[in-house]
Design an enzyme around this catalytic site. Structure first.
Site, short mmCIF file in Angstrom:
data_model
loop_
_atom_site.label_atom_id
_atom_site.label_comp_id
_atom_site.label_asym_id
_atom_site.label_seq_id
_atom_site.Cartn_x
_atom_site.Cartn_y
_atom_site.Cartn_z
N ASP A 137 2.14 -6.19 2.61
CA ASP A 137 0.98 -5.65 3.07
C ASP A 137 1.45 -4.38 4.04
O ASP A 137 0.75 -4.21 4.93
CB ASP A 137 0.12 -6.74 3.73
CG ASP A 137 -1.33 -6.05 4.10
OD1 ASP A 137 -1.56 -5.07 3.20
OD2 ASP A 137 -2.06 -6.44 4.88
N HIS A 182 0.87 -1.29 0.04
CA HIS A 182 0.14 -0.06 0.03
C HIS A 182 0.77 1.33 0.02
O HIS A 182 1.69 1.47 0.95
CB HIS A 182 -0.90 0.01 1.06
CG HIS A 182 -1.82 -1.23 1.28
ND1 HIS A 182 -2.89 -1.12 0.63
CD2 HIS A 182 -1.54 -2.44 1.90
CE1 HIS A 182 -3.67 -2.48 0.94
NE2 HIS A 182 -2.88 -3.02 1.59
#
Ligand code: NCD
Ligand code: ZN
Length: 336
Positions: A240, A14
């Site tokens: 992640d 992200h």
């Protein structure tokens, strides 16, 4: 002793947008050759133009680093064959979020009705676009991933030519699924190799370790470690790494996400040298992903050494995992 890692890849990252992107993009771009970029912006990335312009902003924010952002779209069951045919060369995967299961996933899929999904999934199979999935239901927090297993199985058996990536798996059962279906693959995060629920909530609450899916039981972590340390060809590193500003983490209604990107290579090196070997680390962190996604990656050699490193307390407004703690390995040199 020097430790060499070639062309590391982060297959689940992200990077956000705006000021946050400017802080975090260089931290990944310095150390990694490329990353699969998650599309859960507000609003999510759902058009070809958004993919192109977001990629451009990532490249600009990455400074001069040779770093390939592999772009994704936010899955919609309304994507037509024509749309996918136009966008396929700009993306490396499409990410499916069940509605409401995690940060910015409100526009995700509700119910998993095969009639509703099949046109899009058949076209993705035809164009060889992998389907990346956040595999959790809205059930009891510890059971969400296990409850999703039947959906993985339904998708894997009905769409045998579709590559399905089970993102950030956290349970023994998910590990077992990998060998049951040829077209199922998985990413594993650093933090799920390191922590269990005890580290998050067993003592004083640790907001910087709180993420979706929540860390599980010791035996789950053991299964993840075993499969990652073995270099299993269907398993890839996906951090992640999910930055949130400090005041969104140290708050009631703490946002889910652990920030690991800038120290992932150092901590993975320590873990693999203690429990496995460098060959398997190379598979986990690059070779397997290149084979699964069929991608060429920019050459980048990261050289680490055994030298203490204190993890910074903050990167911009973001507090990393293990902030302020001392770890054993440091980055010595990066050769492009
Ligand atoms: C991610 C985020 O913050 O975008 N959070 C997380 O806890 N992992 C979303 C996600 O991947 O679930
Ligand atoms: Zn994620």
């Amino acid at each position: 002793m020097s430790i060499v890692i070639d062309s590391p890849l982060d297959m689940h990252l992200h990077l956000r947008d705006g000021d946050m992107l400017k802080v975090v993009a260089p931290l990944s771009a310095t150390y990694f050759s490329g990353a699969i970029i998650m599309p859960n912006l507000i609003p999510p990335v759902t058009t070809k133009d958004e993919v192109i312009s977001y990629k451009q902003r990532i490249i600009e924010a990455s400074k001069d680093n040779s770093f390939n952002p592999y772009m994704t779209l936010f899955f919609k069951p309304t994507y037509s064959r024509e749309f996918l045919s136009e966008v396929k060369d700009k993306i490396s995967a499409i990410k499916l979020y069940p509605a409401g299961v995690t940060t910015n996933s409100d526009g995700g899929v509700t119910g998993f009705n095969i009639d509703e999904l099949e046109d899009t999934l058949n076209s993705m199979s035809e164009f060889n676009i992998p389907l990346s999935i956040h595999g959790e239901t809205n059930g009891f927090v510890m059971d969400r991933e296990a409850e999703f297993a039947s959906i993985y199985e339904m998708l894997a058996s009905n769409f045998p030519n579709l590559k399905i990536i089970m993102e950030h798996i956290t349970t023994r059962e998910s590990v077992a699924l990998l060998d049951r279906y040829e077209n199922l693959y998985a990413t594993i995060t650093l933090h799920h190799l390191l922590i269990t629920l005890d580290d998050v909530a067993g003592g004083m609450l640790q907001p910087h370790l709180f993420c979706k899916p929540i860390a599980k039981r010791p035996e789950d972590r053991e299964a993840l470690r075993e499969v990652a340390f073995s270099g299993h060809p269907k398993v890839m590193f996906g951090s992640d790494s999910a930055p949130h500003p400090q005041d969104r983490k140290e708050a009631s209604f703490c946002s889910a996400g652990v920030f690991t990107a800038p120290i992932a290579l150092q901590l993975l090196t320590e873990l693999f040298l203690e429990n496995s070997n460098l060959d398997n680390l190379q598979k986990f962190i690059s070779t397997n992903a290149q084979n699964i996604y069929d991608i060429e990656v920019p050459k980048k050699r990261v050289i680490l050494e055994e030298r203490d490193f204190i993890i910074p307390n903050r990167y911009g407004t973001v507090v990393p995992i293990y902030a302020g703690e001392q770890i054993k390995y440091s980055i010595k040199e990066i050769v492009c």
